[in-house]
Write an enzyme that holds these catalytic residues in place. Structure first.
Site, short mmCIF file in Angstrom:
data_model
loop_
_atom_site.label_atom_id
_atom_site.label_comp_id
_atom_site.label_asym_id
_atom_site.label_seq_id
_atom_site.Cartn_x
_atom_site.Cartn_y
_atom_site.Cartn_z
N SER A 129 39.64 6.44 45.48
CA SER A 129 40.72 5.98 44.59
C SER A 129 42.09 6.29 45.15
O SER A 129 42.27 7.27 45.86
CB SER A 129 40.62 6.63 43.22
OG SER A 129 41.74 6.23 42.44
N LYS A 183 33.63 7.33 39.91
CA LYS A 183 34.75 6.42 40.22
C LYS A 183 34.90 5.34 39.13
O LYS A 183 36.01 4.96 38.75
CB LYS A 183 34.51 5.76 41.59
CG LYS A 183 35.50 4.64 41.93
CD LYS A 183 36.87 5.17 42.30
CE LYS A 183 38.05 4.26 42.13
NZ LYS A 183 38.17 3.03 42.79
N HIS A 186 36.61 6.89 36.30
CA HIS A 186 38.02 7.07 36.69
C HIS A 186 38.79 5.79 36.36
O HIS A 186 39.85 5.81 35.75
CB HIS A 186 38.13 7.40 38.18
CG HIS A 186 39.51 7.23 38.74
ND1 HIS A 186 40.06 5.99 39.02
CD2 HIS A 186 40.48 8.13 39.00
CE1 HIS A 186 41.29 6.15 39.45
NE2 HIS A 186 41.58 7.43 39.45
N ASN A 187 38.22 4.67 36.77
CA ASN A 187 38.90 3.40 36.54
C ASN A 187 38.98 3.05 35.06
O ASN A 187 39.97 2.50 34.59
CB ASN A 187 38.21 2.28 37.32
CG ASN A 187 38.47 2.37 38.81
OD1 ASN A 187 38.73 3.46 39.33
ND2 ASN A 187 38.40 1.26 39.51
N GLU A 190 41.69 4.99 33.64
CA GLU A 190 42.94 4.37 34.14
C GLU A 190 43.32 3.18 33.24
O GLU A 190 44.49 3.01 32.88
CB GLU A 190 42.68 3.93 35.58
CG GLU A 190 43.73 3.08 36.25
CD GLU A 190 43.24 2.57 37.61
OE1 GLU A 190 42.70 3.38 38.41
OE2 GLU A 190 43.36 1.37 37.89
P1 NDP Z 1 39.99 -7.04 51.02
O1 NDP Z 1 39.79 -8.32 50.31
O2 NDP Z 1 41.32 -6.70 51.58
O3 NDP Z 1 38.92 -6.91 52.20
C1 NDP Z 1 37.58 -7.23 52.01
C2 NDP Z 1 36.79 -6.87 53.24
O4 NDP Z 1 35.41 -7.12 52.98
C3 NDP Z 1 37.17 -7.68 54.46
O5 NDP Z 1 37.11 -6.86 55.59
C4 NDP Z 1 36.08 -8.74 54.47
O6 NDP Z 1 35.83 -9.27 55.75
C5 NDP Z 1 34.91 -7.93 54.03
N1 NDP Z 1 33.80 -8.75 53.54
C6 NDP Z 1 33.79 -9.53 52.44
N2 NDP Z 1 32.59 -10.12 52.30
C7 NDP Z 1 31.83 -9.70 53.34
C8 NDP Z 1 30.51 -9.95 53.76
N3 NDP Z 1 29.70 -10.74 53.04
N4 NDP Z 1 30.06 -9.32 54.86
C9 NDP Z 1 30.86 -8.53 55.57
N5 NDP Z 1 32.13 -8.24 55.23
C10 NDP Z 1 32.61 -8.83 54.13
O7 NDP Z 1 39.48 -5.91 49.98
P2 NDP Z 1 39.94 -4.40 49.77
O8 NDP Z 1 40.16 -3.74 51.07
O9 NDP Z 1 41.00 -4.33 48.74
O10 NDP Z 1 38.62 -3.80 49.06
C11 NDP Z 1 37.48 -3.36 49.78
C12 NDP Z 1 36.63 -2.56 48.83
O11 NDP Z 1 37.38 -1.43 48.36
C13 NDP Z 1 36.20 -3.31 47.56
O12 NDP Z 1 34.94 -2.88 47.17
C14 NDP Z 1 37.24 -2.87 46.54
O13 NDP Z 1 36.79 -3.01 45.23
C15 NDP Z 1 37.42 -1.41 46.94
N6 NDP Z 1 38.65 -0.77 46.51
C16 NDP Z 1 39.85 -1.41 46.53
C17 NDP Z 1 41.00 -0.78 46.11
C18 NDP Z 1 42.32 -1.46 46.16
O14 NDP Z 1 43.29 -0.89 45.60
N7 NDP Z 1 42.45 -2.61 46.80
C19 NDP Z 1 40.96 0.62 45.62
C20 NDP Z 1 39.69 1.23 45.71
C21 NDP Z 1 38.58 0.55 46.12
P3 NDP Z 1 36.54 -10.66 56.22
O15 NDP Z 1 37.86 -10.26 56.79
O16 NDP Z 1 35.60 -11.20 57.24
O17 NDP Z 1 36.66 -11.53 55.00
#
Ligand code: NDP
Length: 474
Positions: A129, A183, A186-187, A190
């Site tokens: 988080s 987690k 937590h959300n 939030e």
């Molecule tokens: P993004 O949309 O920025 O990135 C998503 C990532 O997942 C990319 O690298 C994408 O690859 C990859 N991906 C999606 N589908 C697949 C697949 N089928 N196989 C392989 N890779 C895949 O998301 P975030 O970084 O924001 O979020 C990532 C995780 O973290 C999620 O579970 C989210 O809920 C969690 N999270 C996010 C927070 C936030 O504030 N944003 C906070 C805490 C947790 P590609 O580039 O190829 O599409």
């Protein structure tokens, strides 16, 4: 040389987490499904390039990491995680640890943990988080792992996590999906915090006539007191921002439909499944749904215009103080519920969640970080088997001081036609919890009348009494 750890998924969270790990002296092998993102990441991280190994296939990734390998997956939650695990398996070796750091449903983490327990590899479900900024400079980390797997990854997690007085905001919550369960709650908490802040903003606007700029000053002041928290701080910051296009406060031009990705709803669903109230979280999730139904609201608003005369306070400062206390009391109620859900979920899953530690690792790095969590941590330190936050002496003292402010604020707001689902839920939940005798005897009477469900009596033991109901009743 080979990397210490691998990281898959260079989206917002993954890229920031990779940089954080590298900052802490670990070498990271990185991979992203879409290769361009890996190339772009390496260009951005040029100043740290010796700390990264860019990989363009999972085979390359596995070869680039020292065995036994820890590999963090920071990909979209859901099927992507299962696909990623399956795709990786052919390249893994005994004792490799697969860490899912996304916002996964904890039931999925339970399932994945058990499925991988039958293989030579180990699964870790890890809640992270703090948004992008937390990932970059120190998130709060909630780990679901076996003791053995945790012992291996703990040094890296401690290093990259936020610190509170030097103490890492990262800890083992238990095995299986324990980390993702914590987690999720937590959300949920939030959501409740955010909803109650939004409601108080409306009271400050309509009952106290404060401009957004004046409210920013109020929130900054509150951020120096018992409400001190990241969410209060950023609310002040958001209130301070002027939209460049219109020249108005940005809040005046943001559409009033709140988004949600599911973790708040999961918390509410879990609470219901466990039979533990989470009325603050329920109200927050429902409020986001109502907000999203914008078109229908316009139509209903035509029939029931909000033309109640706002009830004001003669003494403005008294009104502001009541609102501050309303938020304190609402927070206590929401956290009392949230921690009760945590305890019940821990017991249901056989995890024995470390309640005090949860409060401690939420004190920095995460979105709900606050001074109040310090009080919760102390309450659990004093009494590790605390049944309810309401019973902790320091919290009871705060609640007794704050509850009248919540009551007054609600009276003014409801009289003014201001929707207060979150704070009203907090009041209702607290008021019911402090009753020696609730009105549920009416419900028991009704149940026996129409369905012969039986009731207990106040004046003698036994469980299956029935009323002498007239014709039409039982
Ligand atoms: P993004 O949309 O920025 O990135 C998503 C990532 O997942 C990319 O690298 C994408 O690859 C990859 N991906 C999606 N589908 C697949 C697949 N089928 N196989 C392989 N890779 C895949 O998301 P975030 O970084 O924001 O979020 C990532 C995780 O973290 C999620 O579970 C989210 O809920 C969690 N999270 C996010 C927070 C936030 O504030 N944003 C906070 C805490 C947790 P590609 O580039 O190829 O599409």
């Amino acid at each position: 040389t080979q990397a210490d750890i691998g990281l898959i998924g260079l989206g917002v969270m993954g890229a920031n987490l990779a940089l954080n790990i590298a900052d802490n002296g670990y070498k990271v092998a990185v991979f992203n499904r879409t290769a361009e993102k890996t190339t772009a990441f390496m260009e951005n991280a040029a100043h740290l390039k010796d700390q990264f190994i860019a990989c363009y296939s999972l085979e390359e990734l596995a070869a680039a990491i020292k065995a036994p390998r820890p590999i963090i997956m920071m990909v979209k939650a859901g099927e992507a995680v299962d696909q990623q695990i399956e795709a990786l398996k052919p390249f893994l070796e005994e004792n490799d640890i697969l860490i899912d750091a996304g916002n996964s449903d904890y039931h999925d983490s339970n399932r994945r943990y058990r499925a991988l327990a039958d293989t030579p590899f180990t699964f870790v479900g890890m809640g992270v988080s703090g948004g992008a900024e937390g990932a970059r400079h120190g998130p709060s980390i909630m780990v679901g792992a076996s003791d053995a797997a945790y012992a291996r990854i703990q040094p890296i997690l401690d290093a990259i996590s936020a610190k509170h007085n030097g103490e890492p905001c990262s800890a083992l919550m238990g095995p299986e999906g324990a980390g993702h369960f914590v987690k999720t709650l937590h959300n949920g908490i939030e959501y409740a915090d955010m909803q109650m802040i939004a409601e108080v903003h409306e009271v400050l606007t309509k009952c106290l006539g404060l401009s957004i700029a004046e409210q920013a000053a109020v929130f900054k002041k509150w951020n120096e007191g018992p409400l001190a928290s990241y969410l209060i701080e950023i609310t002040a910051n958001v209130m301070d921002v002027i939209d460049e296009e219109s020249g108005k406060p940005i809040l005046d031009v943001i559409l009033d439909t709140a988004g949600q990705k599911g973790t708040g709803r999961w918390s509410a669903v879990e609470a219901h499944a466990l039979g533990v109230p989470a009325t603050g979280i329920d109200a927050a999730v429902a409020s986001r749904c109502i907000s999203a139904n914008r078109v229908l609201r316009q139509e209903i608003a035509e029939i029931y215009p909000n033309n109640e005369t706002p009830l004001t306070w003669d003494d403005k400062q008294a009104g502001i103080d009541a609102c501050e206390r309303a938020l304190i009391a609402g927070k206590i109620a929401a956290y009392a519920e949230g921690f009760a859900v945590l305890a019940a979920g821990g017991a249901e899953n056989g995890w024995n969640l470390p309640m005090g530690t949860i409060a401690r690792i939420w004190r920095q790095g995460c979105i709900i970080r606050s001074r109040f969590l310090d009080e919760i941590a102390s309450a659990y330190d004093e009494k590790p088997d605390l049944q309810s936050l309401y019973l902790a002496p320091t919290i009871a003292e705060r609640m007794k001081d704050a509850a009248p402010g919540l009551r007054k604020t609600l009276a003014k707001a409801i009289g003014s036609g201001i929707p207060m689902p979150g704070l009203a839920a907090a009041m209702g939940s607290f008021d019911m919890m402090r009753q020696k005798r609730t009105a549920a005897y009416v419900i028991q009477g009704q149940r026996d009348f129409f369905g012969q469900h039986g009731f207990e009596r106040t004046d003698k033991p036994g469980t299956d009494f029935h009323g002498p109901w007239p014709a039409g009743g039982a």
